[in-house]
Design a protein around this motif. Sequence first.
Motif, PDB file in Angstrom:
ATOM      1  N   ARG A  36      46.014   4.373  68.235  1.00  0.00           N
ATOM      2  CA  ARG A  36      45.446   3.225  68.961  1.00  0.00           C
ATOM      3  C   ARG A  36      46.539   2.494  69.732  1.00  0.00           C
ATOM      4  NH1 ARG A  36      43.908  -0.623  65.712  1.00  0.00           N
ATOM      5  NH2 ARG A  36      42.593  -1.647  67.232  1.00  0.00           N
ATOM      6  N   TYR A  37      47.675   2.344  69.096  1.00  0.00           N
ATOM      7  CA  TYR A  37      48.802   1.664  69.731  1.00  0.00           C
ATOM      8  C   TYR A  37      49.298   2.466  70.947  1.00  0.00           C
ATOM      9  CZ  TYR A  37      53.343  -0.650  70.115  1.00  0.00           C
ATOM     10  OH  TYR A  37      54.433  -1.332  70.572  1.00  0.00           O
ATOM     11  N   VAL A  38      49.402   3.795  70.792  1.00  0.00           N
ATOM     12  CA  VAL A  38      49.841   4.656  71.896  1.00  0.00           C
ATOM     13  C   VAL A  38      48.855   4.574  73.061  1.00  0.00           C
ATOM     14  CG1 VAL A  38      50.207   7.066  72.604  1.00  0.00           C
ATOM     15  CG2 VAL A  38      51.255   6.207  70.508  1.00  0.00           C
ATOM     16  N   PHE A  39      47.563   4.519  72.749  1.00  0.00           N
ATOM     17  CA  PHE A  39      46.572   4.374  73.825  1.00  0.00           C
ATOM     18  C   PHE A  39      46.811   3.079  74.605  1.00  0.00           C
ATOM     19  CE2 PHE A  39      42.597   2.586  75.423  1.00  0.00           C
ATOM     20  CZ  PHE A  39      42.227   3.590  76.306  1.00  0.00           C
ATOM     21  N   GLY A  40      47.096   2.004  73.901  1.00  0.00           N
ATOM     22  CA  GLY A  40      47.386   0.736  74.555  1.00  0.00           C
ATOM     23  C   GLY A  40      48.640   0.803  75.410  1.00  0.00           C
ATOM     24  N   LEU A  41      49.685   1.486  74.882  1.00  0.00           N
ATOM     25  CA  LEU A  41      50.905   1.673  75.673  1.00  0.00           C
ATOM     26  C   LEU A  41      50.624   2.474  76.941  1.00  0.00           C
ATOM     27  CD1 LEU A  41      53.681   2.558  73.030  1.00  0.00           C
ATOM     28  CD2 LEU A  41      53.430   0.425  74.307  1.00  0.00           C
ATOM     29  N   TRP A  42      49.820   3.530  76.798  1.00  0.00           N
ATOM     30  CA  TRP A  42      49.487   4.387  77.943  1.00  0.00           C
ATOM     31  C   TRP A  42      48.740   3.581  79.014  1.00  0.00           C
ATOM     32  CZ3 TRP A  42      44.530   5.652  79.628  1.00  0.00           C
ATOM     33  CH2 TRP A  42      44.481   6.586  80.666  1.00  0.00           C
ATOM     34  N   ALA A  43      47.727   2.831  78.589  1.00  0.00           N
ATOM     35  CA  ALA A  43      46.966   2.019  79.541  1.00  0.00           C
ATOM     36  C   ALA A  43      47.875   0.974  80.194  1.00  0.00           C
ATOM     37  CB  ALA A  43      45.792   1.337  78.833  1.00  0.00           C
ATOM     38  N   GLY A  44      48.712   0.330  79.395  1.00  0.00           N
ATOM     39  CA  GLY A  44      49.621  -0.673  79.930  1.00  0.00           C
ATOM     40  C   GLY A  44      50.623  -0.084  80.898  1.00  0.00           C
ATOM     41  N   ASN A  45      51.134   1.097  80.584  1.00  0.00           N
ATOM     42  CA  ASN A  45      52.104   1.720  81.478  1.00  0.00           C
ATOM     43  C   ASN A  45      51.477   2.096  82.813  1.00  0.00           C
ATOM     44  OD1 ASN A  45      54.939   2.847  81.682  1.00  0.00           O
ATOM     45  ND2 ASN A  45      53.680   4.559  82.363  1.00  0.00           N
ATOM     46  N   ASN A  46      50.242   2.553  82.785  1.00  0.00           N
ATOM     47  CA  ASN A  46      49.563   2.889  84.043  1.00  0.00           C
ATOM     48  C   ASN A  46      49.262   1.630  84.860  1.00  0.00           C
ATOM     49  OD1 ASN A  46      48.853   5.920  84.498  1.00  0.00           O
ATOM     50  ND2 ASN A  46      48.704   5.584  82.294  1.00  0.00           N
ATOM     51  N   LEU A  47      49.006   0.516  84.185  1.00  0.00           N
ATOM     52  CA  LEU A  47      48.836  -0.750  84.911  1.00  0.00           C
ATOM     53  C   LEU A  47      50.153  -1.189  85.558  1.00  0.00           C
ATOM     54  CD1 LEU A  47      46.515  -2.724  82.449  1.00  0.00           C
ATOM     55  CD2 LEU A  47      45.910  -1.787  84.696  1.00  0.00           C
ATOM     56  N   VAL A  48      51.270  -0.990  84.837  1.00  0.00           N
ATOM     57  CA  VAL A  48      52.583  -1.299  85.415  1.00  0.00           C
ATOM     58  C   VAL A  48      52.839  -0.393  86.621  1.00  0.00           C
ATOM     59  CG1 VAL A  48      55.086  -1.217  85.017  1.00  0.00           C
ATOM     60  CG2 VAL A  48      53.576  -2.221  83.296  1.00  0.00           C
ATOM     61  N   ALA A  49      52.504   0.891  86.491  1.00  0.00           N
ATOM     62  CA  ALA A  49      52.685   1.829  87.610  1.00  0.00           C
ATOM     63  C   ALA A  49      51.884   1.379  88.823  1.00  0.00           C
ATOM     64  CB  ALA A  49      52.264   3.239  87.186  1.00  0.00           C
ATOM     65  N   LEU A  50      50.636   0.957  88.610  1.00  0.00           N
ATOM     66  CA  LEU A  50      49.814   0.480  89.724  1.00  0.00           C
ATOM     67  C   LEU A  50      50.392  -0.794  90.342  1.00  0.00           C
ATOM     68  CD1 LEU A  50      46.215   1.136  88.357  1.00  0.00           C
ATOM     69  CD2 LEU A  50      47.396   2.371  90.189  1.00  0.00           C
ATOM     70  N   ALA A  51      50.953  -1.666  89.501  1.00  0.00           N
ATOM     71  CA  ALA A  51      51.579  -2.889  90.019  1.00  0.00           C
ATOM     72  C   ALA A  51      52.790  -2.548  90.882  1.00  0.00           C
ATOM     73  CB  ALA A  51      51.986  -3.801  88.862  1.00  0.00           C
ATOM     74  N   VAL A  52      53.552  -1.528  90.476  1.00  0.00           N
ATOM     75  CA  VAL A  52      54.714  -1.098  91.259  1.00  0.00           C
ATOM     76  C   VAL A  52      54.262  -0.438  92.558  1.00  0.00           C
ATOM     77  CG1 VAL A  52      56.636   0.553  91.306  1.00  0.00           C
ATOM     78  CG2 VAL A  52      56.277  -0.892  89.288  1.00  0.00           C
ATOM     79  N   ILE A  53      53.277   0.451  92.474  1.00  0.00           N
ATOM     80  CA  ILE A  53      52.794   1.188  93.648  1.00  0.00           C
ATOM     81  C   ILE A  53      52.223   0.245  94.704  1.00  0.00           C
ATOM     82  CG2 ILE A  53      51.018   2.820  94.439  1.00  0.00           C
ATOM     83  CD1 ILE A  53      51.430   4.232  91.647  1.00  0.00           C
ATOM     84  N   THR A  54      51.467  -0.752  94.263  1.00  0.00           N
ATOM     85  CA  THR A  54      50.827  -1.675  95.208  1.00  0.00           C
ATOM     86  C   THR A  54      51.764  -2.770  95.705  1.00  0.00           C
ATOM     87  OG1 THR A  54      50.014  -3.054  93.393  1.00  0.00           O
ATOM     88  CG2 THR A  54      48.527  -1.309  94.206  1.00  0.00           C
ATOM     89  N   GLY A  55      52.921  -2.912  95.062  1.00  0.00           N
ATOM     90  CA  GLY A  55      53.860  -3.941  95.470  1.00  0.00           C
ATOM     91  C   GLY A  55      53.678  -5.265  94.757  1.00  0.00           C
TER      92      GLY A  55
END
Length: 199
Positions: A36-55
């Motif tokens: 469950r914790y890893v799933f949260g990390l995965w979702a959070g990391n993809n949100l960080v990636a989207l924040a970086v990609i979009t600026g």
Amino acid sequence: MLSFAAAVFLLIITPGPGVLSTAGMGAAYGFRPTLRYVFGLWAGNNLVALAVITGVAAIVLGVPVVRNVLLVASVVYLLYLAARIAFAGTRVAFIEAKRPPGIAAALMLQAINPKAYAVNTTLFTGFAYAPDNLVWETASKLVIFNLFWIPIHLAWAWAGVTLERLNLGVRHQFHINVVMALAMLGVVILALLSSFGAN
């Protein structure tokens, strides 16, 4: 593309708050809560990636006051999370460590994780292998990134669970949990020092 894949592997497998807390969770709480914790990390990391990609990350972190508030918040939260891992299964009056951190805790960690922003910025702003098709390049980078991210974090979780399954004494398990928590904090301190050095 191959150099990007190699960079992804090397940047993700090296210890950071995400992988170290995953191993700590595995050692402290077992496999199911860690998933469950890893799933949260995965979702959070993809949100960080989207924040970086979009600026969005560059805009938000470009404001010194906001950046400093996030740095302080990250240190405080990581201290709290490290304490939860260190004192898991012990009877310490000032902290309730029986209930493992879950998806929300992992999302919060990634939102303030200095390594997550550094890695995503490095990977998504560098390694241009399809400059004529930015959409395809970005999408393929996300796929490659996740193809490495998921098994690496599951391997760290398995390593932590393996330690837990050794049925070490309570004292030894406590020492392992403390070492993992301190290692996580050490990586964070190094990231913060390099962040201040870059400013």
